[in-house]
Design a protein around this motif. Structure first.
Motif, mmCIF file in Angstrom:
data_model
loop_
_atom_site.group_PDB
_atom_site.id
_atom_site.type_symbol
_atom_site.label_atom_id
_atom_site.label_comp_id
_atom_site.label_asym_id
_atom_site.label_seq_id
_atom_site.Cartn_x
_atom_site.Cartn_y
_atom_site.Cartn_z
ATOM 1 N N ALA A 138 41.485 29.436 47.705
ATOM 2 C CA ALA A 138 40.827 28.312 48.383
ATOM 3 C C ALA A 138 39.874 28.781 49.471
ATOM 4 N N GLU A 139 40.190 29.870 50.152
ATOM 5 C CA GLU A 139 39.376 30.344 51.273
ATOM 6 C C GLU A 139 38.375 31.419 50.870
ATOM 7 N N GLY A 140 38.309 31.757 49.589
ATOM 8 C CA GLY A 140 37.331 32.731 49.129
ATOM 9 C C GLY A 140 37.748 34.177 49.287
ATOM 10 N N GLY A 141 38.987 34.426 49.610
ATOM 11 C CA GLY A 141 39.449 35.796 49.808
ATOM 12 C C GLY A 141 39.552 36.593 48.510
ATOM 13 N N MET A 142 39.725 35.900 47.395
ATOM 14 C CA MET A 142 39.884 36.595 46.120
ATOM 15 C C MET A 142 38.597 37.311 45.694
ATOM 16 N N SER A 143 37.465 36.771 46.074
ATOM 17 C CA SER A 143 36.200 37.429 45.738
ATOM 18 C C SER A 143 36.076 38.771 46.462
ATOM 19 N N GLN A 144 36.574 38.829 47.710
ATOM 20 C CA GLN A 144 36.562 40.088 48.448
ATOM 21 C C GLN A 144 37.484 41.118 47.794
ATOM 22 N N ILE A 145 38.633 40.649 47.361
ATOM 23 C CA ILE A 145 39.570 41.552 46.681
ATOM 24 C C ILE A 145 38.952 42.071 45.390
ATOM 25 N N LEU A 146 38.294 41.175 44.637
ATOM 26 C CA LEU A 146 37.653 41.576 43.388
ATOM 27 C C LEU A 146 36.549 42.598 43.641
ATOM 28 N N LEU A 147 35.772 42.400 44.714
ATOM 29 C CA LEU A 147 34.668 43.305 45.014
ATOM 30 C C LEU A 147 35.161 44.718 45.315
ATOM 31 N N TRP A 148 36.094 44.851 46.248
ATOM 32 C CA TRP A 148 36.538 46.177 46.669
ATOM 33 C C TRP A 148 37.421 46.854 45.619
ATOM 34 N N THR A 149 38.228 46.056 44.949
ATOM 35 C CA THR A 149 39.043 46.633 43.878
ATOM 36 C C THR A 149 38.160 47.101 42.725
ATOM 37 N N GLY A 150 37.137 46.301 42.393
ATOM 38 C CA GLY A 150 36.210 46.685 41.333
ATOM 39 C C GLY A 150 35.451 47.955 41.676
ATOM 40 N N LEU A 151 35.088 48.124 42.968
ATOM 41 C CA LEU A 151 34.393 49.337 43.388
ATOM 42 C C LEU A 151 35.276 50.571 43.191
ATOM 43 N N LEU A 152 36.540 50.452 43.560
ATOM 44 C CA LEU A 152 37.473 51.565 43.366
ATOM 45 C C LEU A 152 37.666 51.880 41.884
ATOM 46 N N GLU A 153 37.669 50.845 41.053
ATOM 47 C CA GLU A 153 37.843 51.055 39.616
ATOM 48 C C GLU A 153 36.645 51.795 39.018
ATOM 49 N N VAL A 154 35.449 51.464 39.479
ATOM 50 C CA VAL A 154 34.254 52.143 38.966
ATOM 51 C C VAL A 154 34.285 53.621 39.341
ATOM 52 N N ILE A 155 34.686 53.912 40.590
ATOM 53 C CA ILE A 155 34.758 55.312 41.031
ATOM 54 C C ILE A 155 35.811 56.080 40.225
ATOM 55 N N SER A 156 36.959 55.459 40.022
ATOM 56 C CA SER A 156 38.021 56.139 39.271
ATOM 57 C C SER A 156 37.652 56.289 37.803
ATOM 58 N N LEU A 157 36.828 55.371 37.292
ATOM 59 C CA LEU A 157 36.432 55.445 35.886
ATOM 60 C C LEU A 157 35.647 56.720 35.598
ATOM 61 N N ILE A 158 34.874 57.188 36.570
ATOM 62 C CA ILE A 158 34.118 58.432 36.389
ATOM 63 C C ILE A 158 35.071 59.607 36.213
#
Length: 222
Positions: free
Chosen positions: A135-155
């Motif tokens: 409701a407060e938009g916090g999930m988008s922040q979690i998705l952003l930073w978690t997705g960034l870590l996933e991209v780095i680990s994917l390499i």
């Protein structure tokens, strides 16, 4: 008359040199015969058939055959009933298992912790926190930073599958130096994996019990 006597008495004895020559001739004949017998090709025996490999059964599920791709990995107890290790790269599977195990160890602690302590301005139970973050938009922040870590680990994962030599789950994170002793490293890896597997079940149990009861820790029916 002497000829008759010689005929009855047998051949006249040979002189000494003739005896030696005869003896050497017999010895030489024996040696030649022995060499001939030795050099005679022996009969070739049919090669013995190799013994059939012993069937190795799973330690965790003794009624199933152990998957060969599991060998050599820490924490291997032969548990792969669906044969994922025969379909997908084993290093990728171990990477995924370790990642989920580490996340669930942190999540299990965090799920219980937020039932005892609330951050200022965020007065929600653990069960209510998800909907509040949406409701407060916090999930988008979690998705952003978690997705960034996933991209780095994917390499790193891609390089590992291509044969870089990197061990699954190894990000070089050991600030306290627990793995500085190579002899204890395997023991520590086994403990991490065992606790991580338990945490994956524990977190699923926490969430299920919390939803069913609607209560905070210890998630009992009131």
């Amino acid at each position: 008359m002497p000829a008759c006597l010689a005929l009855f008495n047998g051949p006249a004895p040979l002189p000494g040199s003739a005896k030696v020559a005869l003896r050497q001739s017999r010895v030489a004949t024996g040696v030649v015969m022995a060499e001939t017998e030795t050099e005679a090709p022996a009969e070739k025996k049919a090669p013995a058939k190799p013994a059939a490999p012993a069937v190795e059964y799973s330690e965790s599920m003794p009624f199933l055959v152990k998957r060969p791709n599991l060998k050599g990995y820490v924490g291997d107890v032969g548990f792969d009933p669906f044969g994922f290790s025969d379909l997908l790269p084993m290093d990728w599977l171990r990477e995924a298992e370790l990642k989920h195990a580490r996340v669930c160890m942190l999540a299990s602690v965090g799920f219980v912790f937020t039932d005892f302590y609330h951050f200022p301005g965020f007065d929600y139970t653990t069960l209510e926190a998800h909907d509040a973050c949406v409701a407060e938009g916090g999930m988008s922040q979690i998705l952003l930073w978690t997705g960034l870590l996933e991209v780095i680990s994917l390499i790193s994962i891609d390089q590992m599958i291509r044969g870089s030599g990197r061990a699954p789950g190894d990000y070089g994170f050991d600030p306290v130096g627990f793995a500085s002793n190579p002899e204890k490293l395997e023991d520590l890896q086994t403990k991490e994996l065992a606790n991580g597997r338990l945490a994956m079940f524990a977190f699923a149990g926490f969430v299920t019990q919390s939803v069913l009861t609607g209560n905070t820790f210890p998630y009992l029916y009131s």
